[in-house]
Design an enzyme around this catalytic site. Structure first.
Site, mmCIF file in Angstrom:
data_model
loop_
_atom_site.group_PDB
_atom_site.id
_atom_site.type_symbol
_atom_site.label_atom_id
_atom_site.label_comp_id
_atom_site.label_asym_id
_atom_site.label_seq_id
_atom_site.Cartn_x
_atom_site.Cartn_y
_atom_site.Cartn_z
ATOM 1 N N ASP A 471 0.830 -1.210 0.000
ATOM 2 C CA ASP A 471 0.000 0.000 0.000
ATOM 3 C C ASP A 471 0.864 1.259 0.000
ATOM 4 O OD1 ASP A 471 -2.295 1.537 0.146
ATOM 5 O OD2 ASP A 471 -3.063 0.597 1.970
ATOM 6 N N ASP A 541 -10.487 1.954 -3.733
ATOM 7 C CA ASP A 541 -11.068 1.686 -2.417
ATOM 8 C C ASP A 541 -12.584 1.638 -2.494
ATOM 9 O OD1 ASP A 541 -8.818 1.386 -0.975
ATOM 10 O OD2 ASP A 541 -8.802 3.391 -0.078
HETATM 11 C C1 DGJ Z 1 -5.812 2.007 1.836
HETATM 12 C C2 DGJ Z 1 -6.144 0.794 1.029
HETATM 13 O O1 DGJ Z 1 -6.575 1.152 -0.246
HETATM 14 C C3 DGJ Z 1 -7.176 -0.026 1.784
HETATM 15 O O2 DGJ Z 1 -7.591 -1.117 1.010
HETATM 16 C C4 DGJ Z 1 -6.593 -0.458 3.099
HETATM 17 O O3 DGJ Z 1 -5.523 -1.342 2.863
HETATM 18 C C5 DGJ Z 1 -6.125 0.746 3.897
HETATM 19 N N1 DGJ Z 1 -5.285 1.604 3.120
HETATM 20 C C6 DGJ Z 1 -5.398 0.318 5.129
HETATM 21 O O4 DGJ Z 1 -4.851 1.358 5.811
#
Ligand code: DGJ
Length: 738
Positions: A471, A541
């Protein structure tokens, strides 16, 4: 040979099955661009395209309009590809042809992601050396052409062979001069949770661009630009695609000048960029992939999908079907312990899910997003037996285990920050901006990359970890590296990305069995650069089925379904609050690397049964869904966008899955059909519908020829107001050749 040189007319002709790219060394030694388009006869001369005159400046009348790598300051006022500030402050260059060579295959780029060859003879590369005698600045332009692909991969190496340092101000990967302006620009734009929405508009006089200055390729714009003829549709008409294999600050620009020509360029964003080249030093630009399609947007997308799937993605996972996963993020957020995770895993296993991914919150003291980034040590309060125990127990259940990491970040509240506050990006004399209560680590410093490699290698080696979600949750502010002198600060953003690539390279090589998925607050780094290391990326997301239709449809313009992480989440959706049927969520996510993002222990028995059926269906068809040829059939960006269609067709065309989606039901809507693409016109297909509940909508049991399905279409509904089709409706047609 795909690349030929005609010394009589001084022409280079790069020729694949379907396209030609022709250049000529002009009488004054400049490298002129003659042609990029459908393939031309190999032995003819196209020098006639060369004398077209540029009228932009009176001293240049009679000189060519089209150059391979334009420089500024001598009458061509259009956007330059290269600007080099020399010792006296001047930026004028006079790049003349010096030599060239054709090399088999495609040489690798050091430190940068790039496409590659695998089979002898599949591609050739032309390297053309240009030189500016007065400054000693030399440029090597590189062009790779694959025999059976409608594309050219371009890049440049700039060398300072003079006696004094020079500064690069602009160093594009490619510049294209087109002899007319009848083009529309297509770009992918958005923001967090609404990434890669398609925008199409006519070119206007002047410059129009998309760019990133955030340190990521960004969710706002993608490093991609297409120029389409106004009449170009999904399957007809000419489209040029420009895609940059890069994950940081980029610029993609089109310019229309008053005399009826247009220029496109793509490369590193010059804003904030400079690079000091000492005598003897060289600089490589990232590479750009230029596609020419005569079969519309679909033709362009097929070229990108196939190249990115097979000659950009690499490693053991490139051609392997991807596991059905469940990620705990939206199920638990930071609130979990080993027992809770194991309950989730065993409920998932019962439904056929293959991989359990532990997301954020497993390390340091990370009970929320304010702390611990950089401290890659397991939180024993949550996981007393460590990752080894958890992963071992998950493997005992018969599942694989995956882990979330966010390597490039540092929290103020972390041991790493206590020890190395200067490792955080920022200007020592100014406040640093915190975002999501975190700073970005200075990846331009080799010691930071070394630290992360060691810390993460320990973690990844400590347990049976089969998958990593990498991430990256904030963009860069106060760009500055304490490790660079004042006169090199303009290099920071690019050096930072080179550091990210170095870490990706080392970790993926050290753990070749791990499937890496990139992520950046969802889809803020969905770019070809990262696909060279991680063959799939978290698309967004936003997991709402309706929004995902637009996001995945837009993403498919450039990227294959095997690269798109797509999950079913709880309803109402956590991002937008919309309630949609469970099957609709799955039928959208099927066209990607499928998984779930919810707490399976909270599901009803009926939902568990439904999910088990979804997983079984996906497994049966995943080869086609992940690696088939993906065709867009009906766009959410056109008309009222209420109906959407797309299909994945097996490479041998013996089977296909077509997704049909209706956002809101319409009274008195009339009959509807969906025309398919990419089928075998001579084959007869048996058509069935999934899920069973949607089968009632199939007018009659169907057997139909590929020709009829493509020309006449699938009958979606023949009644005025189908009672079985509600809001947020989805169905998948399964087509099997007899
Ligand atoms: C952002 C990501 O896109 C999410 O799927 C998740 O992993 C969060 N960060 C976790 O902090």
């Amino acid at each position: 040979m795909p690349i030929s040189w005609k010394s009589e007319t001084q022409e280079f002709h790069l020729r694949s099955d379907s396209i030609s790219y022709v250049m000529r060394v002009l009488d004054n030694g400049w490298l002129g661009q003659l042609y990029f388009g459908p393939s031309l006869a190999a032995d003819a001369s196209y020098a006639c395209f060369g004398p077209a005159e540029f009228y932009g400046f009176s001293n240049r009348v009679g000189e060519p309009i089209a150059l391979e790598y334009p420089t500024p300051g001598s009458g061509d006022y259009r956007a330059p590809a290269l600007v080099v500030e020399q010792a006296d402050g001047a930026t004028v260059l006079d790049l003349r042809y010096k030599s060239h060579r054709v090399v088999p295959g495609k040489p690798a780029l050091t430190g940068l992601p790039s496409t590659y060859v695998e089979v002898g003879g599949e591609a050739e590369t032309l390297e053309v050396d240009l030189s500016d005698a007065a400054s000693g600045v030399d440029v090597q332009l590189r062009y790779s052409i694959y025999r059976n692909r409608p594309l050219v991969v371009r890049g440049a190496r700039i060398a300072n062979n003079g006696a004094t340092p020079v500064i690069l101000r602009v160093a594009m990967s490619a510049s294209l001069d087109l002899p007319d302006t009848r083009w529309q620009a297509i770009t992918l734009n958005g923001d967090w949770a609404r990434e890669r929405q398609i925008d199409r508009r006519a070119l206007r006089p002047g410059r129009q661009s998309v760019a990133s200055n955030r340190g990521t390729s960004s969710s706002q714009h993608n490093p991609f630009l297409a120029l389409a003829r106004p009449e170009a549709t999904e399957d007809l008409g000419d489209v040029i695609g420009l895609s940059l294999v890069y994950s940081g600050n980029f610029l993609a620009e089109a310019e229309v000048e008053p005399f009826g020509t247009s220029r496109a360029r793509i490369g590193l964003n010059p804003e904030g960029f400079s690079w000091l080249l000492d005598p003897g030093a060289t600089f490589d630009t990232p590479e750009a992939v230029l596609v020419y399609s005569t079969s519309g947007l679909d033709g362009m997308s097929q070229a990108y999908h196939d190249l990115f799937k097979t000659r950009l993605a690499r490693g053991q996972w490139r051609d392997k079907t991807r596991p059905v996963l469940i990620n705990n993020w939206e199920g638990t957020y930071f609130d979990f312990n080993e027992a809770r995770l194991l309950e989730m895993a065993s409920a998932s296993k019962e439904m056929g899910i293959e991989l359990f991914v532990l997301d954020d919150g497993w390390f340091g003291r990370r009970d929320d997003d304010t702390t611990s980034l950089g401290d890659w040590v397991v939180d024993r309060n949550k996981l007393p037996g460590g990752l080894e125990s958890l992963a071992g127990k998950i493997e005992e259940l018969g599942m694989r285990f995956g882990l979330w990491i966010e390597p490039e970040m540092i929290s103020r509240a972390s041991n790493l920050y206590q020890a190395h506050p200067d490792w955080a990006v920022g200007i020592p004399s100014r406040p640093r901006t915190e975002s999501r209560t975190q700073f970005v680590l200075d990846m331009a410093r080799p010691e930071v990359v070394d630290y992360l490699f060691d810390a993460l290698s320990k973690i990844l080696g400590s347990a049976p970890i089969s998958y990593v979600k990498w991430d990256m949750n904030r963009t860069i502010t106060e760009p500055f590296s304490a490790s660079l002198p004042a006169w090199r600060q303009g290099e920071f953003m690019h050096r930072h990305i080179l550091g990210v690539y170095a870490l990706y390279d080392r970790l993926t090589k050290a753990f070749p069995g791990i499937l890496f998925e990139s992520c950046a607050s969802g889809g803020a780094r969905f770019d070809p650069g990262l696909l060279a290391y991680a063959p799939q990326a978290w698309t967004s997301d936003n997991t709402d089925a309706v929004d995902r239709l637009r996001i995945q449809y837009g993403t498919s313009l450039v990227y294959p379904t095997s690269s798109m992480g797509a999950h079913v989440s709880a309803s109402p959706n956590h991002q937008i609050g919309r309630a949609t049927p469970l099957d609709t969520r799955a039928l959208v996510a099927f066209f990607g690397d499928f998984g779930y993002e919810l707490d399976p222990t909270k599901l009803s028995d009926a939902e568990r049964t439904q999910i088990a059926e979804q997983v079984a269906f996906y497994k049966q068809w995943r080869e086609v869904l992940q690696f088939g040829r993906f065709h867009r059939l009906r766009s959410p960006f056109e008309g009222d966008g209420n109906e959407i269609g797309w299909a994945s067709v097996a490479p041998d065309r013996r089977s296909a899955l077509a997704g049909y989606y209706q956002i809101l039901n319409r009274v008195n809507a009339g009959p509807r059909r969906l025309r398919l693409r990419g089928l075998d016109p001579a084959a007869t297909y048996r058509v069935s519908v999934w899920p069973e509940t949607a089968a009632a909508a199939l007018p009659t049991a169907l057997r139909l020829g590929g020709d009829a399905l493509m020309a006449g279409g699938l009958v979606i509904s023949s009644t005025r107001t189908p009672s079985d089709v509600g809001d947020f409706h989805a169905r998948v047609y399964v087509l099997e050749a007899e």
